[in-house]
Structures are given as structure tokens and as C-alpha cells.
Write a protein that holds these residues in place. Structure first.
Motif, PDB file in Angstrom:
ATOM      1  N   TYR B   3     -80.067 -58.700  72.069  1.00  0.00           N
ATOM      2  CA  TYR B   3     -81.274 -58.725  71.243  1.00  0.00           C
ATOM      3  C   TYR B   3     -82.031 -59.433  70.810  1.00  0.00           C
ATOM      4  CZ  TYR B   3     -82.833 -58.874  66.290  1.00  0.00           C
ATOM      5  OH  TYR B   3     -83.821 -59.117  65.103  1.00  0.00           O
ATOM      6  N   ALA B   4     -83.682 -59.550  71.300  1.00  0.00           N
ATOM      7  CA  ALA B   4     -84.808 -59.994  71.212  1.00  0.00           C
ATOM      8  C   ALA B   4     -85.445 -60.238  69.503  1.00  0.00           C
ATOM      9  CB  ALA B   4     -86.062 -59.961  72.472  1.00  0.00           C
ATOM     10  N   ALA B   5     -85.188 -60.809  68.708  1.00  0.00           N
ATOM     11  CA  ALA B   5     -86.327 -61.272  67.189  1.00  0.00           C
ATOM     12  C   ALA B   5     -87.346 -61.137  67.744  1.00  0.00           C
ATOM     13  CB  ALA B   5     -85.989 -62.580  66.709  1.00  0.00           C
ATOM     14  N   PRO B   6     -88.089 -59.983  66.507  1.00  0.00           N
ATOM     15  CA  PRO B   6     -89.459 -59.773  66.432  1.00  0.00           C
ATOM     16  C   PRO B   6     -89.970 -60.836  65.609  1.00  0.00           C
ATOM     17  CG  PRO B   6     -88.028 -58.134  65.115  1.00  0.00           C
ATOM     18  CD  PRO B   6     -87.479 -59.612  65.714  1.00  0.00           C
ATOM     19  N   LEU B   7     -89.775 -61.992  66.172  1.00  0.00           N
ATOM     20  CA  LEU B   7     -90.014 -63.320  65.256  1.00  0.00           C
ATOM     21  C   LEU B   7     -92.425 -63.175  65.361  1.00  0.00           C
ATOM     22  CD1 LEU B   7     -89.352 -65.978  64.417  1.00  0.00           C
ATOM     23  CD2 LEU B   7     -89.334 -67.221  66.712  1.00  0.00           C
ATOM     24  N   ARG B   8     -92.605 -62.413  65.913  1.00  0.00           N
ATOM     25  CA  ARG B   8     -94.134 -62.603  66.164  1.00  0.00           C
ATOM     26  C   ARG B   8     -94.562 -61.866  65.423  1.00  0.00           C
ATOM     27  NH1 ARG B   8     -97.069 -60.785  71.592  1.00  0.00           N
ATOM     28  NH2 ARG B   8     -96.400 -59.441  71.285  1.00  0.00           N
ATOM     29  N   GLU B   9     -93.660 -60.031  65.173  1.00  0.00           N
ATOM     30  CA  GLU B   9     -94.283 -59.618  64.334  1.00  0.00           C
ATOM     31  C   GLU B   9     -94.223 -59.987  63.066  1.00  0.00           C
ATOM     32  OE1 GLU B   9     -92.935 -59.505  66.939  1.00  0.00           O
ATOM     33  OE2 GLU B   9     -93.734 -57.231  67.914  1.00  0.00           O
ATOM     34  N   ILE B  10     -92.951 -60.579  62.810  1.00  0.00           N
ATOM     35  CA  ILE B  10     -92.350 -60.591  61.188  1.00  0.00           C
ATOM     36  C   ILE B  10     -93.712 -62.259  61.312  1.00  0.00           C
ATOM     37  CG2 ILE B  10     -91.146 -62.112  60.234  1.00  0.00           C
ATOM     38  CD1 ILE B  10     -89.015 -60.752  61.736  1.00  0.00           C
ATOM     39  N   GLU B  11     -94.076 -62.943  61.902  1.00  0.00           N
ATOM     40  CA  GLU B  11     -94.695 -63.402  61.026  1.00  0.00           C
ATOM     41  C   GLU B  11     -96.067 -63.234  60.769  1.00  0.00           C
ATOM     42  OE1 GLU B  11     -95.937 -67.398  61.384  1.00  0.00           O
ATOM     43  OE2 GLU B  11     -94.004 -67.899  61.460  1.00  0.00           O
ATOM     44  N   PHE B  12     -96.351 -62.251  62.072  1.00  0.00           N
ATOM     45  CA  PHE B  12     -98.269 -61.334  61.537  1.00  0.00           C
ATOM     46  C   PHE B  12     -98.689 -60.884  60.849  1.00  0.00           C
ATOM     47  CE2 PHE B  12    -100.941 -57.334  62.230  1.00  0.00           C
ATOM     48  CZ  PHE B  12    -101.199 -58.280  62.712  1.00  0.00           C
ATOM     49  N   GLU B  31     -94.323 -77.352  50.000  1.00  0.00           N
ATOM     50  CA  GLU B  31     -94.298 -77.777  51.845  1.00  0.00           C
ATOM     51  C   GLU B  31     -93.814 -76.530  53.002  1.00  0.00           C
ATOM     52  OE1 GLU B  31     -90.662 -80.298  52.099  1.00  0.00           O
ATOM     53  OE2 GLU B  31     -91.985 -81.315  50.688  1.00  0.00           O
ATOM     54  N   ALA B  32     -93.771 -75.322  51.988  1.00  0.00           N
ATOM     55  CA  ALA B  32     -93.464 -74.319  52.808  1.00  0.00           C
ATOM     56  C   ALA B  32     -94.537 -73.165  53.603  1.00  0.00           C
ATOM     57  CB  ALA B  32     -92.595 -72.929  52.451  1.00  0.00           C
ATOM     58  N   GLY B  33     -95.420 -73.710  54.248  1.00  0.00           N
ATOM     59  CA  GLY B  33     -96.788 -73.591  54.159  1.00  0.00           C
ATOM     60  C   GLY B  33     -96.526 -72.504  55.901  1.00  0.00           C
ATOM     61  N   ALA B  39     -91.194 -72.894  62.014  1.00  0.00           N
ATOM     62  CA  ALA B  39     -89.898 -73.353  62.655  1.00  0.00           C
ATOM     63  C   ALA B  39     -89.404 -72.719  62.427  1.00  0.00           C
ATOM     64  CB  ALA B  39     -90.418 -75.012  62.483  1.00  0.00           C
ATOM     65  N   VAL B  40     -88.943 -73.020  61.116  1.00  0.00           N
ATOM     66  CA  VAL B  40     -87.036 -72.264  60.306  1.00  0.00           C
ATOM     67  C   VAL B  40     -87.451 -71.043  60.864  1.00  0.00           C
ATOM     68  CG1 VAL B  40     -86.803 -71.648  57.861  1.00  0.00           C
ATOM     69  CG2 VAL B  40     -88.157 -73.501  57.963  1.00  0.00           C
ATOM     70  N   LEU B  41     -88.596 -69.891  61.044  1.00  0.00           N
ATOM     71  CA  LEU B  41     -87.853 -68.277  61.942  1.00  0.00           C
ATOM     72  C   LEU B  41     -87.416 -68.889  63.377  1.00  0.00           C
ATOM     73  CD1 LEU B  41     -90.419 -66.244  59.720  1.00  0.00           C
ATOM     74  CD2 LEU B  41     -88.329 -67.318  59.171  1.00  0.00           C
ATOM     75  N   GLY B  42     -87.943 -69.581  63.842  1.00  0.00           N
ATOM     76  CA  GLY B  42     -88.164 -69.607  65.080  1.00  0.00           C
ATOM     77  C   GLY B  42     -86.158 -70.514  65.748  1.00  0.00           C
ATOM     78  N   LEU B 103     -86.865 -72.843  49.609  1.00  0.00           N
ATOM     79  CA  LEU B 103     -87.918 -72.229  49.779  1.00  0.00           C
ATOM     80  C   LEU B 103     -88.136 -71.141  49.584  1.00  0.00           C
ATOM     81  CD1 LEU B 103     -87.219 -73.355  53.856  1.00  0.00           C
ATOM     82  CD2 LEU B 103     -89.126 -73.967  52.318  1.00  0.00           C
ATOM     83  N   PRO B 104     -89.019 -70.450  50.267  1.00  0.00           N
ATOM     84  CA  PRO B 104     -89.458 -69.284  48.871  1.00  0.00           C
ATOM     85  C   PRO B 104     -88.111 -67.924  49.522  1.00  0.00           C
ATOM     86  CG  PRO B 104     -91.111 -69.633  50.142  1.00  0.00           C
ATOM     87  CD  PRO B 104     -90.217 -70.560  50.705  1.00  0.00           C
ATOM     88  N   HIS B 105     -88.089 -67.324  48.945  1.00  0.00           N
ATOM     89  CA  HIS B 105     -87.109 -65.847  49.234  1.00  0.00           C
ATOM     90  C   HIS B 105     -87.573 -65.373  50.311  1.00  0.00           C
ATOM     91  CE1 HIS B 105     -83.411 -63.194  48.121  1.00  0.00           C
ATOM     92  NE2 HIS B 105     -84.692 -62.097  48.488  1.00  0.00           N
ATOM     93  N   ALA B 106     -89.105 -65.162  50.641  1.00  0.00           N
ATOM     94  CA  ALA B 106     -89.716 -64.050  51.764  1.00  0.00           C
ATOM     95  C   ALA B 106     -88.802 -64.335  53.241  1.00  0.00           C
ATOM     96  CB  ALA B 106     -90.776 -64.631  51.644  1.00  0.00           C
ATOM     97  N   PHE B 107     -88.958 -66.121  53.205  1.00  0.00           N
ATOM     98  CA  PHE B 107     -88.505 -67.083  54.553  1.00  0.00           C
ATOM     99  C   PHE B 107     -87.286 -66.556  54.472  1.00  0.00           C
ATOM    100  CE2 PHE B 107     -90.621 -70.835  54.536  1.00  0.00           C
ATOM    101  CZ  PHE B 107     -92.235 -70.098  54.398  1.00  0.00           C
ATOM    102  N   TRP B 108     -86.229 -65.858  53.685  1.00  0.00           N
ATOM    103  CA  TRP B 108     -84.714 -65.565  53.957  1.00  0.00           C
ATOM    104  C   TRP B 108     -84.842 -64.679  53.981  1.00  0.00           C
ATOM    105  CZ3 TRP B 108     -79.880 -65.200  54.788  1.00  0.00           C
ATOM    106  CH2 TRP B 108     -79.493 -63.847  55.003  1.00  0.00           C
ATOM    107  N   CYS B 109     -85.739 -63.549  53.631  1.00  0.00           N
ATOM    108  CA  CYS B 109     -85.358 -62.015  53.799  1.00  0.00           C
ATOM    109  C   CYS B 109     -86.306 -61.937  55.636  1.00  0.00           C
ATOM    110  CB  CYS B 109     -86.966 -61.721  53.502  1.00  0.00           C
ATOM    111  SG  CYS B 109     -86.513 -60.802  51.411  1.00  0.00           S
ATOM    112  N   ALA B 110     -86.810 -62.836  56.183  1.00  0.00           N
ATOM    113  CA  ALA B 110     -87.120 -62.844  57.519  1.00  0.00           C
ATOM    114  C   ALA B 110     -86.163 -63.453  58.542  1.00  0.00           C
ATOM    115  CB  ALA B 110     -88.285 -63.649  57.764  1.00  0.00           C
ATOM    116  N   ALA B 111     -85.276 -64.386  57.579  1.00  0.00           N
ATOM    117  CA  ALA B 111     -83.900 -64.196  58.528  1.00  0.00           C
ATOM    118  C   ALA B 111     -83.272 -62.961  58.458  1.00  0.00           C
ATOM    119  CB  ALA B 111     -83.306 -65.562  58.333  1.00  0.00           C
ATOM    120  N   ASN B 112     -82.828 -62.641  57.644  1.00  0.00           N
ATOM    121  CA  ASN B 112     -82.065 -61.781  56.890  1.00  0.00           C
ATOM    122  C   ASN B 112     -82.198 -60.631  57.888  1.00  0.00           C
ATOM    123  OD1 ASN B 112     -79.929 -60.247  56.165  1.00  0.00           O
ATOM    124  ND2 ASN B 112     -81.115 -59.830  54.024  1.00  0.00           N
TER     125      ASN B 112
END
Lengths: 562, 562
Positions: B3-12, B31-33, B39-42, B103-112
Motif C-alpha cells: 500500500y502506497a499512501a496517496p499523501l500528495r493527493e491528500i495534501e493537494f 499550530e495546525a498549519g 509532518a503529521v500525515l507523513g 488537532l483538527p478532525h480533518a487531520f484525523w480524516c486524512a489519517a483515517n
């Protein structure tokens, strides 16, 4: 799962929509009028309900197993086969000269719909055997026909098609299995084949394999492929199975569904075989058989759609949940559940109508005395990829909606909805993926300059003048013109939505014909027009979008956005 | 499967489409800029690739097992949980007062999204626990929050929601589990609950259950339901798990997919429990939690869609079959394969954009200093059912297209595509079926007179003026007006296509925004407009067809045509 064959729906479709009554007026099918048809299909329904459906869950749970090189089928499968064989179903559409009944292929299609709805994993055994019989009838030398066909039409033996190799799936021309002459009129086949459906089993006394292979020095690609017959046991002149041929089952695939159907990886290790048809003309021979097999797979889709729809209706009429407009009624009274059920009913009816229209056209095209015979044959050829892709897609779509209607219960394996969904995922893939069907439609099937397409459009224009139908026809006609003018890549990029647009429009046309014949069918025809036909315009827009936008996507580049 | 996490797509998506950068400008998330987010999503990506994905196939093959009343999870699941707990992910969006990161729920969503794409069966453990934490934060008395939240945010304990009973699925108000007062501030819960996800397991030291039940004399239906907390082991004041509560796992469901997730039938046999929130207000308390849980399930759909799309792209770039326009290239060069891949990419991107837009709106709506806070909250509420239904449908659709891209190989269990398909079938069902989401959209979410809907339409109108977008917006606006004027049954009959029309239009709007920010995204945005948006007009026509045509179908009558 209990299975109630949709006999009335099939009869109505054949008679009021697909024009099957005309078959009885032809010399070739003189006895195949509505009375015989009803009697024959009634027998098929009993058999499917009584012998095939009861083995369906066991087939899924038990699966086919490979034990010491021999395939053992699930409990109930041998009995299912015996019942089908005893009823003469393997030979229902085969020539009477070798034990067949000589009835229209459309009758076999109706039986096949019910067989598939009752037990899809089992249905592949007769499906392959019927295709095998057709290929031998059309291409085998007399002595092989005389020896093999009575065994196959009686169900004492079954048949397979051995096409696929690991490197040659959709591209059959890439296969490498070799056939060396033994200098006694036989050949020795060497190679490995995968995905061989019912390649071995314990329900009949012999298995006859049709194998595609290359003779030494044959041209590369599709032009160098020949068709061979290689039986599991080599029969004596009296037909008694003799020596074991050099054919091994290496393994069975562990599949998402149709667990009861043994999918074999087979090794041909110098297996004795006979040439069928001309050398290097194997693909053409296989194609005559595959066209009918594609319609047979379409019937699997219809069978699954009918079974899924019936299961959902049955559940929705019983299950109570939440307040309905009339109080505490069953969930069938919820508008959103009705929407799902209506979608299922409409698509199932459309798929059934398209499939039987194709089947009847095929029978008319085969009957020497059918008026406009060539036109019927062209119509059947045109409708075959449409029926295969649309009906199998609808089979899966309705199976998925059936799960949704069941809610959480649909996700539990015991309820039956999950098995139906797993089983329904294979017909869109095999016998030519649905993408291959779409390419066939915009390629070979439009290669007549659009004659077959325009004949169907003209026929539809002479039918119902409902505005939704007229709008869909106009979009389809314009898209057909676009396809005829477009280059290969542009056509390919729009092939799949174009195929679906055809199926929805022609299905709705046939359903309008049904509604005209019986007003009780009118509400479903109306839903087809208001809820399914609007998609045609959208599909036609997608179909004419061309290849450029797809080519602009950096899909080949792993480093690009996706 | 790798599994390769779609980190760039999520960030964008977060940055260029969903407006997540604004969160860092709020006091609550100062602090959630973008830097912390990256860093967190990485870290989440590494964890999903390294610890969760490797256990995914074993979870499917081994499944969760009930042994002597105790659930044993599949190999690798305990390690996956430990890694997630150690990384602080259970508390990433929880209040810092009790061990969360705030942290924002949106960060949790990205992790999820990444957790779900890597291992859907496991993802349900954190999904339920995060929802459990939110419910306790919002409704539990101080002493419970102080005792339970540090255990839950650290992952030492996990949480469940116990809603469903056999007779009460989508209609939660029909439940019958009883809660009798013990006269010491505690209650004794008695009743049976089904479909309890991760109801028991061996990956953490305690399981905290939120249970809906009725107190004696409570009003009938939804107005008489209270929420209780019942732990598996009753903790002492120091938080050490003590006496075993009277809660039993009766059985595990045998499911189509997510085999690694234990789905329990549980008996509460006078279990000790504490009231959470006010008596008879349990459903309202549960709903605050369910809105976020619905978005979490939407993220599962996005995660599955991303995983399916990546798997299909990887296969299509390697597999060679047939002649491509450039010679013997991989199948990604076939136009019909590109069409399937483009559909997958476009729908995945649209689903991701809609889901993160909803997540960011939710965070804005929760931040005290967000400008226009009430509007953000209304926007989040409006988008939640759209995100849940659309993203989970897209998860299943792309999983099915992934099977099709794989051809015969897709139907074999070993390839991984089949598991993804089976797993992907549950998100459209649970946490409120997608039909329930559609009814929520045309019911509660339009009950503001269309204010939230019109605000979104106005925002979209101020965006791209591409004709395809303008046409879709016009159809959607007219359909919204129709919905606001229509009666309950007519709205319900069109709810599902209306929801999909919203999702496609809003998704395409956000993708156009992305294309404006980065030209390399423009080709996918263009495909979204030419191949996906035409469906909006058709969906709107279906949405406004009304209930009458559905009511005219004799669906309740087993003797009628179907």
C-alpha cells in the motif's frame, strides 16, 4: 435459497417483446410454437427449482476440490447434472441427427436463464457443453460428430473450451500451446491452459476438451491457431471411454465466487488430439461457438438479475422497519426502497428483453426459410455484444442492490445475498470482458457501415412515439453517426458508454412493446422511460468525448497525480 | 498487498480544494498549519504502509475468531493497534485536557483515509474508538471523562457503539434493551445487540461500550432512549481494569468481507452501566457522534477508492495484452482500459474533495473564532450525508472497476482485488445506509428552507464558469427548488439521485478549483467535467420524477409482474 423461476416473465418477454412466436412458423422449428415452448420451459423451471437451486449454497460452502489429481464436486452437483441430462437439456438446441431435440436456441436460453438463476456455479457445466456441441456440429469431421455428439447431447460426457494461457487472456492470439503431428492423423498437444471451467469433475463419465494450439511452423498471432479435440479418456470406436489421455489438472483457482464450479489449471503433456476444422482456422471456428457462448453468458446475467430482484422483493415484503406511509408496513412501502426495487425490476426486464431479442434473431438467422434471414443474422451479431455486456452488468448491479435492500443482513454470508453478489462478478469478465464486447460493437459490428445499427434504429422509430424514447433514439442515432466517422481510438474511448446507451434504448423500446401488449406491464415500462432512459443522453455525451482527454491523463506515469 | 499512501493527493486536496490551510489561522488550531499537517500525515502514511497494510491479507484469510467466549484477532492486528496507539492516533483530534492532541478532525480524516486504504477491517477499531471519545467529550460527566478519556485517547482501551438490535436496524427507535436503576447511581443493562463492531478483541486491555437502552416507563420510540456506558472490565478509581462486567459475546458474524473486524452479537445480562447525558436524550447524544462517524465512514470510502485505483494503475502499467497503439505496450495504453482508469481517478478525486471539504467545514464550525462559524457548521451538516453516501458508493464502484481492469486475475482471491471488493461493500450499508443518508439530505438538511444548499450553489456559481459546471449547477438548483416544494414521498423517491447529483457537481467544482491551482491537475478535472458531469442532468430528471410512478408498480404484490 429457494428459487422461483420467473416463468411468466420469460414467457411474456419471448412472446410479447422478442417475437419468439414467429419461430413456430418456420420449417426448421415447426413444432416450437407457444404450446410446446410453455411445456418445455415449465419442465425446466421444475428442474431448476427442485434439483439445481437446493445445491447452490452447498456449492458455495463446499466448493469443488482437487483430491489426488481428481476434481470432486460439491454435494448435489452430480444429482443436478443427472437431472439435467435425463431431461435432455444438454441437447435441447442440438441437431436431432445426433440425439438433440432440434429446438430453437432461444429455448435453451430460457432454460439457461433459469439454470443460472438457480445455481450459477453449476450452470457453467451445461453452458460450456452446449457451446462444445455447437462447435463440433459446425466444424468436426463426420466420425467425430457421430462418436462424440450422442455422448454430449445426452450429458453422459461434458465439454470444455481451453483457450486462455497465462500470457494470453483477452489476446487469444498470443497463445503458445503446441500441437505436433503424430503421423497417424492425431496430434500431440503440449502446453498449459488456465481458467478451464469444469475442466475436470466427477459428474459425468468423460470430459471432451476443445483446445486452441499452434502446429509447427504456423504463422504468428491469431492466423496460426488451430482447434483440437482432446478427450480425458480416449473413446473406442464403440464410444466406451478407454485409455486416460495425458491431461492433468494442476490446481483449482480460489475464486471470489462460483466456488462450486471447478476452474482448472491444466497441463497437456503430449495429449492425443484431433484437428477440428482447418489448420490455422481455429480462431474462426472458436468464434462461431463464442458468439453463442456470449449470449449464454448474457443469460447468466439475466438469471442472476432475476434471482437478485426476486430475493430483494421477497425480503422487502416481509421485513418491517420504521414507519411507512401506511403505518408499520414492510419496507417495500418506503419510497427509497421502492426506488431500488424499481431500478432492479426495470433493468432486469430490459436485460431480459434484449437478450431474448438477440436469441430469437439468432434462430431466425439460422433457419433456412426465415424471411430476411441475412438481416436477422446481422441483427443477432449486432445485439450479441450488447446483450453480453449489458445483461452481465445488470446481473452484478442488481445483485449489489439486493445486498443494499437487505441492509446489514445482506452483508452476512448466511442470507444468500452475499453469495449472489460474489457469483455475479464473474460474468462481466469471462467469455470476452465487457470492455472487449464494447470494442467488438464499435469495431466489427459497425464495420458494415452502420447497416445493422440503422436497421434497428428504424425499427425502433416505427415503434412507440413516447418522447423519452424519441429523445434516446435521436441521441443514439447521432452517436452512431459520430462513431462511423471517428477513428479507432476515439471509438474505443467511447465504446462502453455507447454500448450501454444502445442497451437502455433498445430495452426500453421492447418494454414499450410489452406494455402495448399487456397494460399490467405499462407501469414498469413507464419507470424504465422516466428513470433509466435519461442516462442515454449522458452516455452519448461521454461516448463522443473522444480519446484525446483520456490520452492527456498521465496514467502511465507512476510519478504523476492519480 | 503493498500500500502506497496517496499523501500528495491528500495534501493537494486539503490545501488547494478543501481550504484546510485556513484552519491554522484559528486560535483553536493555531499550530495546525501546512507544515505540521505535512509532518503529521507523513507519519500516518509510514505507519499505514509499514504496520497496517502488511496485516490486511492475513485479516481476511484468518479472520477474527471466537474462542471460549473471547475474541482472538488476526495475526498482525495487535501490532497494528500498538503502532497506532503509540503514535497517539486515537487521540489526534481529541481534547488535550485528557491526553488528546487537539488537532483538527480533518487531520484525523486524512489519517483515517490511509488507515482504511491500508486495512479496512482494522480501521473500524480506531473509527469506533474516535467516535466513542467524541461522545464522552460531549456528554459524559466529568469523572467519567477523567477516568475513561486518557485510556481511550492513548489506545489502552477501545470503544464501541451498541445500537442495533435484530428488530431495530435503520429504525433505532424500535430498540428494546432495558436499563434498570441499581439505586447507587448505576444501571443494569439487559438485552441483546447485534452488529457490534470490535465488540470484543485481544488488542487492548479494556473495551468501553456505549449502549442505547430504555429506562422503565420511558416513552415509546425514539423519545424514550437513553445512552449508557458499560465497560468490559469495570475500572477502579485508579483506572485499573477490575471486575468482569456481565457482558457476553454470543457469536461473530460470517461476513462477505472485513473478516478481520470482529462483528459481535452481544448479550448484556444486567451489565453495570452509567448514564451518559440526559435520560431519554440518548439518540440526540448518539447523533452528535454519528455525524462525525458518518464522515469517518466516508473516509473509508475514499481510502478504498484510492487503494483500488492505485492497484488498478499498478496492474495496468505492468500487464501486457494485445496490440496497443504504440505496439506491444502495457494495457494502460488501451483506450478502454484508460476509460476505466480515468473513471476511477476522477471519482476518487471528487470523493476525496467532497469529504475533506466536509471535514474542514466541520472544524471551522467547531472553532469558536472561525468567521461565519454557524454557516460552516450548517455546511458540514449538509455535506455529511453527501460525503458518506457518495464516497462509499465510489469506494465500491472503483473496487469493482479494479476487478474488471484485472480481468480473470481480478476474480482470483490471491490477487487482492477480490478482497478489496468484498471489503468495500460494507461502508454503503453501515452508519446509516446510503438510502438513509439520501433521506437525511432531502429531509433534515433541506429543513432550513434550502439555506445551506443555496449557499453552496452560490459559492459554486462564483467559481469556474466552465459550461459543463454551469449546466450541472442549473439542473441542481432547479431540482433543489423542486425538492423544497415537493411532498415527503416525492422527495424520498428522488433522494438518492439528488444526492449523487450534488456530489458530482460539488466534486467537479472543487476539482476545477484544484486545476486552477495546479495545471497538472487540469486533465483530470477536464475528464470529470466531460465524462462524469453529464450524468447530473439525468440524475436530476430521475430525482424529480416523483413517487407516483413508483407507487404504480405492484411491488407489494407477489402475484404481479416483476
Amino acid at each position: 435459497m429457494a428459487y422461483a423461476a420467473p416463468l411468466r416473465e420469460i414467457e411474456f418477454t419471448l412472446s410479447a417483446m422478442a417475437g419468439a412466436d414467429a419461430l413456430g412458423g418456420l420449417a426448421r422449428f415447426a413444432e416450437a410454437g407457444p404450446d410446446l415452448r410453455a411445456a418445455v420451459l415449465g419442465e425446466a423451471a421444475k428442474l431448476c427449482e427442485g434439483a439445481l437451486a437446493p445445491a447452490n449454497a452447498a456449492g458455495d460452502a463446499h466448493g469443488a476440490r482437487l483430491e489426488n489429481g481428481v476434481v470432486r464436486t460439491a454435494p448435489g452437483f452430480a444429482a443436478a447434472h443427472a437431472a439435467l441430462a435425463e431431461g435432455g437439456w444438454y441437447g435441447v438446441a442440438a441437431d436431432a441427427a445426433h440425439g438433440g431435440m432440434g429446438l430453437p436456441h432461444a429455448f435453451w436460453c430460457a432454460a439457461n436463464e433459469m439454470i443460472s438463476g438457480a445455481n450459477l456455479a453449476f450452470s457453467m457445466c451445461p453452458l460450456l457443453t452446449v457451446g462444445h456441441i455447437e462447435a463440433l456440429e459446425a466444424h468436426a469431421p463426420d466420425w467425430i460428430r457421430a462418436l462424440y455428439l450422442p455422448k454430449l447431447t445426452s450429458g453422459r460426457w461434458t465439454g470444455t473450451m481451453c483457450l486462455t494461457e497465462p500470457q494470453a487472456g483477452s489476446d487469444v492470439g498470443a497463445l503458445t500451446t503446441r500441437a505436433a503431428s503424430n503421423d497417424d492423423g492425431t496430434f500431440a498437444i503440449t502446453g498449459q491452459k488456465i481458467y478451464i471451467t469444469w475442466g475436470d469433475h466427477d459428474v459425468a463419465e468423460n470430459v471432451s476438451h476443445l483446445v486452441l494450439a499452434r502446429t509447427p511452423g504456423a504463422p504468428e498471432g491469431a492466423a496460426g491457431i488451430s482447434l483440437f479435440l482432446a478427450p480425458k479418456f480416449i473413446p473406442g470406436a464403440d464410444g466406451a471411454p478407454g485409455e486416460r489421455n495425458r491431461i492433468k489438472v494442476l490446481s483449482l483457482e480460489r475464486k471470489l465466487g462460483v466456488h462450486g464450479s471447478p476452474t482448472c489449471t491444466m497441463a497437456f503433456e503430449g495429449a492425443t488430439a484431433w484437428l477440428i476444422g482447418e489448420e490455422n482456422r481455429g480462431l474462426a471456428a472458436m468464434f462461431t461457438m463464442m458468439n453463442n457462448a456470449r449470449l449464454s453468458v448474457a443469460m447468466q446475467g439475466v438469471g442472476l438479475a432475476g434471482a437478485a430482484t426476486a430475493m430483494a422483493l421477497g425480503y422487502a415484503r416481509e421485513r418491517r422497519q420504521g414507519r411507512t406511509p401506511n403505518g408499520a408496513g414492510p419496507i417495500v412501502e418506503h419510497a427509497e426502497v421502492r426506488r431500488m426495487l424499481a431500478t432492479m425490476c426495470a433493468r432486469t426486464a430490459a436485460a431480459r428483453a434484449v437478450a431474448y431479442a438477440c436469441a430469437v434473431a439468432g434462430d431466425m438467422g439460422r433457419a433456412e426459410d426465415a424471411p430476411g434471414r441475412a438481416g436477422w443474422a446481422a441483427r443477432a451479431a449486432f445485439l450479441t455484444p450488447i446483450a453480453k455486456a449489458f445483461c452481465t452488468d445488470v446481473g452484478f448491479e442488481t445483485a449489489s442492490l439486493n445486498v443494499q435492500v437487505h441492509g446489514g443482513m445482506g452483508y452476512i454470508e448466511d442470507a444468500g445475498a452475499a453469495q449472489l453478489l460474489r457469483d455475479a462478478r464473474i460474468p462481466p469478465i469471462y467469455e470476452g470482458t465487457n470492455g472487449i464486447q464494447a470494442l467488438d460493437l464499435v469495431g466489427r459490428k459497425l464495420a458494415d457501415g452502420g447497416e445493422a445499427a440503422r436497421a434497428l434504429l428504424a425499427e425502433m422509430a416505427a415503434g412507440s412515439d413516447a418522447p423519452a424514447l424519441a429523445e434516446a433514439r435521436a441521441a443514439l442515432a447521432a452517436t452512431t453517426d459520430w462513431m462511423l466517422a471517428a477513428g479507432r481510438e476515439d471509438r474505443a474511448a467511447g465504446a462502453a458508454p455507447y454500448l450501454r446507451a444502445w442497451a437502455l434504448t433498445f430495452g426500453a423500446h421492447l418494454m414499450a412493446r410489452g406494455a402495448a401488449a399487456d397494460p399490467s406491464f405499462a407501469p414498469l415500462s413507464a419507470v424504465m422511460q422516466t428513470r433509466e432512459l435519461p442516462a442515454v443522453s449522458a452516455l452519448c455525451r461521454e461516448a463522443t468525448d473522444g480519446a484525446a482527454a483520456l490520452e492527456a491523463l498521465p496514467l502511465s506515469d507512476a510519478a504523476a497525480f492519480a
